[in-house]
Scaffold this motif. Structure first.
Motif, short mmCIF file in Angstrom:
data_model
loop_
_atom_site.label_atom_id
_atom_site.label_comp_id
_atom_site.label_asym_id
_atom_site.label_seq_id
_atom_site.Cartn_x
_atom_site.Cartn_y
_atom_site.Cartn_z
N ASN A 31 56.38 32.00 39.43
CA ASN A 31 55.61 33.38 39.18
C ASN A 31 56.00 34.83 39.72
O ASN A 31 56.41 35.54 38.93
N ARG A 63 55.17 26.65 41.33
CA ARG A 63 54.69 27.41 40.23
C ARG A 63 54.55 28.88 40.55
O ARG A 63 54.54 29.80 39.99
N TYR A 64 53.68 28.96 41.77
CA TYR A 64 53.42 30.22 42.27
C TYR A 64 54.73 31.16 42.54
O TYR A 64 54.85 32.36 42.51
N ASP A 110 58.44 26.01 32.43
CA ASP A 110 57.99 25.31 33.84
C ASP A 110 57.41 24.11 33.58
O ASP A 110 56.18 23.99 32.97
N THR A 162 49.68 36.78 33.78
CA THR A 162 50.53 35.60 34.33
C THR A 162 49.99 34.60 35.42
O THR A 162 48.44 34.61 35.14
N TYR A 163 50.53 33.90 35.90
CA TYR A 163 50.04 32.58 36.54
C TYR A 163 48.77 33.14 37.54
O TYR A 163 47.94 32.39 37.61
N ARG A 164 49.04 34.09 38.34
CA ARG A 164 48.29 35.01 39.28
C ARG A 164 46.91 35.23 38.47
O ARG A 164 45.82 35.39 39.39
N HIS A 173 54.55 27.77 30.34
CA HIS A 173 53.73 27.00 31.33
C HIS A 173 53.31 25.73 30.51
O HIS A 173 52.82 25.73 29.41
N PHE A 233 53.44 32.94 29.94
CA PHE A 233 53.27 34.04 30.74
C PHE A 233 54.24 35.12 30.52
O PHE A 233 55.48 34.53 30.89
#
Lengths: 391, 91
Positions: A256, A252-253, A244, A288-290, A268, A281
């Motif tokens: 994800n 990016r979201y 990414d 993960t990103y969240r 990432h 991630f």
């Protein structure tokens, strides 16, 4: 003066031999099969999963490849002679549970047991990847894995440039690139995939040219599109790893949500002025990103590089680390950055590391993958609610 | 007790470019109060209107995320470092 017969008899007295049926059973039970024939014999046909070290390189290479000296090892050659000598050598090197397979590969094959013609590197590839082949942790098997691997790069810009160059050089066989921009003069300060002749060209075309010139083994797949909810899943599915290097929060979201849904690991990277952040991630196996970032900052608190500037070398370092992490994931090598947030400060020349965890309130998880809806995101990038369970 | 606060690039304009600020504090909240007193402007970047730490700023004591400790009430041992890690998206 001893004859060959004398030496063979002596060796056979010092080792244990098993027949092919027993050898097959031992391997099924987890023993390691070591093939000590020559390369030309191995290439004609070999037992899947066997470790190949020609007899002539045995003493020099075996300790790097077979690190557990107590593990059960079945040694094989073509007929059972070289494997007897090899088994004795392994005993002398301190391997405690070694047997030689009588009859060798020829008998194994005649009896209809499992074998196939291994995929082998061409002489040109053997030369190109020689420094990889010297590493026991990569070797021919690892190089074949890389050649069979598929990595997708989000962005052919600051981060995507060095990542793509190193992944292509390493022989990652399929590299996908998503970018909808054209090459601009102001990109050349850091986006080393491109050059002055390509100003005005589509970035994906410029990237493909550069990567193909670097390594013709690489199949470059270009996506000259704007990523959105309608194409995200389709584009990333089929790739083993996504790197990414996007330049905005909504993408990016969205990445994800799609990568969690499909179970694809994301390497990432993000940069700002003199500072870089890197992590991995892996939705099957970590945060993960969240989990890291439940919501993005408002635009006034998160200026882009286009507004705030970035030192040109910085993405070179961050993107190179991303390429390294991608290769480690593909080869199952070392300790990845899963659950570890690495920050780099170029001014201080310092790296720091922070633990990141799975957030129990985050519902966009691999366990909920069948219910994740990948939708267009704006503002707070809140995910779409989970779909109702099927059935 | 003296603790250190790492200031990210995005917020260094508030500290006149300093990347690290030392303050007297025993918790994250006290440290941020002292930071605000010395360099006004941090509070609104770190807390939302209801006084909770903003969700797009990660705060770590040593290498642990305070969200999984006691948030702003997390104790900070003498000499320990608090890091403020805001989200960046540049690529």
């Amino acid at each position: 003066m001893a004859t060959f017969r004398d030496l063979l008899n002596e060796a056979k007295q010092q080792i244990d031999e098993v027949d092919t049926a027993t050898a097959e059973q031992l391997v099924a039970d987890g023993a390691l099969l070591l093939d000590v024939r020559e390369a030309d014999e191995f290439e004609q046909g070999a037992v899947p999963g066997s470790v190949f070290i020609p007899r002539g390189h045995l003493e020099g290479q075996v300790e790097g490849r077979l690190t557990d000296k107590a593990a059960k090892v079945v040694v094989m050659c073509a007929g059972g002679v070289r494997s007897a000598f090899a088994a004795r050598t392994l005993g002398e090197l301190g391997y405690t549970d070694v047997v030689s397979m009588a009859g060798g590969f020829n008998k194994w094959k005649d009896e209809g047991r499992d074998w196939r013609r291994p995929e082998v590197l061409s002489p040109e590839q053997r030369n190109r990847y020689h420094r990889h082949l010297l590493l026991p942790e990569v070797g021919e098997e690892g190089q074949q894995k890389l050649l069979g691997a598929k990595v997708l790069l989000l962005g052919a810009g600051g981060l995507g440039s060095p990542a793509a160059l190193y992944l292509a050089a390493a022989g990652v066989g399929t590299i996908g690139i998503v970018d909808m921009d054209v090459v601009d003069d102001s990109n050349l300060q850091r986006q080393i995939l491109h050059n002055v002749d390509r100003v005005g060209d589509r970035k994906v075309d410029s990237a493909k040219k550069t990567l193909t010139l670097l390594n013709p083994d690489v199949n470059v797949i270009t996506f000259d599109v704007r990523l959105d909810a309608s194409n995200m899943e389709e584009i990333i599915s089929g790739f083993d790893v996504v790197v990414d290097g996007a330049d905005n929060f909504p993408v990016r979201y969205m990445l994800n949500d799609a990568s969690v849904k499909l179970g694809i690991p994301v390497v990432h990277g993000s940069i700002f002025r003199f500072e870089g952040h890197i992590t991995v991630f892996d939705p099957r196996n970590g945060p993960t990103y969240r989990d890291l970032l439940p919501e993005p900052p408002p635009p006034e608190l998160a200026p882009s590089c286009a507004e705030a500037g970035v030192l040109g070398v910085l993405p070179g370092i961050v993107g190179s680390i991303q390429a390294l992490e991608a290769i480690k994931l593909l080869l199952g090598l070392g300790d990845s950055l899963v659950g570890r947030y690495l920050t780099f400060d170029a001014n201080e020349m310092s790296f720091r590391e922070y633990k990141i965890r799975q957030d129990p309130s985050n519902q966009i998880t691999y366990e909920n993958r069948d219910r994740i809806q990948v939708v267009e995101l704006e503002g707070h990038c809140m995910p779409a609610p989970l779909a109702a369970p099927a059935g | 007790m003296t603790v250190k606060i790492r200031i990210p690039t995005t917020l260094r304009p508030l500290t006149g470019g300093e990347s690290e600020v030392e303050v007297e504090a025993t918790t994250v909240a006290e440290a941020f109060d002292a930071l605000e007193a010395a360099h006004p402007g941090f509070r609104e970047r770190l807390y939302d209107e209801s006084g909770n730490l903003r969700r797009f700023v990660n705060v770590f004591v040593a290498d642990d995320d305070v969200r999984y400790l006691e948030g702003a009430a997390t104790a900070v041992p003498e000499g320990e470092t608090i890091s403020i890690i805001p989200a960046v998206a540049g690529g």
